[in-house]
Design a protein around this motif. Structure first.
Motif, PDB file in Angstrom:
ATOM      1  N   ALA A  10      18.605  20.644  -5.920  1.00  0.00           N
ATOM      2  CA  ALA A  10      18.238  19.262  -5.596  1.00  0.00           C
ATOM      3  C   ALA A  10      19.454  18.468  -5.132  1.00  0.00           C
ATOM      4  CB  ALA A  10      17.607  18.603  -6.812  1.00  0.00           C
ATOM      5  N   THR A  14      19.853  16.666  -1.493  1.00  0.00           N
ATOM      6  CA  THR A  14      20.107  15.233  -1.419  1.00  0.00           C
ATOM      7  C   THR A  14      21.418  14.946  -0.704  1.00  0.00           C
ATOM      8  OG1 THR A  14      18.929  14.956  -3.504  1.00  0.00           O
ATOM      9  CG2 THR A  14      20.272  13.119  -2.792  1.00  0.00           C
ATOM     10  N   GLY A  18      21.689  12.906   2.761  1.00  0.00           N
ATOM     11  CA  GLY A  18      22.543  11.725   2.776  1.00  0.00           C
ATOM     12  C   GLY A  18      23.624  11.801   3.834  1.00  0.00           C
ATOM     13  N   MET A  42      22.926   8.211  -1.097  1.00  0.00           N
ATOM     14  CA  MET A  42      22.336   9.537  -1.301  1.00  0.00           C
ATOM     15  C   MET A  42      23.406  10.621  -1.391  1.00  0.00           C
ATOM     16  SD  MET A  42      18.934   9.511   1.103  1.00  0.00           S
ATOM     17  CE  MET A  42      18.591  11.217   0.789  1.00  0.00           C
ATOM     18  N   THR A  43      24.473  10.491  -0.598  1.00  0.00           N
ATOM     19  CA  THR A  43      25.564  11.457  -0.655  1.00  0.00           C
ATOM     20  C   THR A  43      26.239  11.421  -2.019  1.00  0.00           C
ATOM     21  OG1 THR A  43      25.914  11.240   1.718  1.00  0.00           O
ATOM     22  CG2 THR A  43      27.705  12.178   0.447  1.00  0.00           C
ATOM     23  N   GLY A  46      23.794  12.905  -4.625  1.00  0.00           N
ATOM     24  CA  GLY A  46      23.709  14.354  -4.452  1.00  0.00           C
ATOM     25  C   GLY A  46      24.957  15.059  -4.937  1.00  0.00           C
ATOM     26  N   GLU A  49      24.888  15.142  -8.684  1.00  0.00           N
ATOM     27  CA  GLU A  49      23.926  16.125  -9.180  1.00  0.00           C
ATOM     28  C   GLU A  49      24.450  17.548  -9.021  1.00  0.00           C
ATOM     29  OE1 GLU A  49      19.129  16.600  -9.355  1.00  0.00           O
ATOM     30  OE2 GLU A  49      20.022  15.281  -7.859  1.00  0.00           O
TER      31      GLU A  49
END
Length: 60
Positions: A10, A14, A18, A42-43, A46, A49
């Motif tokens: 994920a 992401t 991003g 988003m970058t 991500g 994560e």
């Protein structure tokens, strides 16, 4: 699928989306949001994560 691999998958998706927004959506005009700023957020999410997935994989 284990939690670490789910986080890695994920996070990579992401991060890639991003980066795409951040680098290639600069000329798109949307009334409510700026795609470049959404891409930066988003970058970052991500990347965080992916780091969490790597941490969980190393801790296992």
């Amino acid at each position: 699928m284990k939690r670490a691999s789910r986080n890695l998958l994920a996070g990579t998706a992401t991060l890639t989306a991003g980066l795409g927004l951040w680098l290639f959506a600069g000329s798109v005009d949307l009334p409510a949001v700026d795609p470049v700023k959404v891409g930066v957020v988003m970058t970052c999410v991500g990347g965080a994560e992916v780091l969490l997935g790597l941490y969980r994989a190393a801790r296992r």
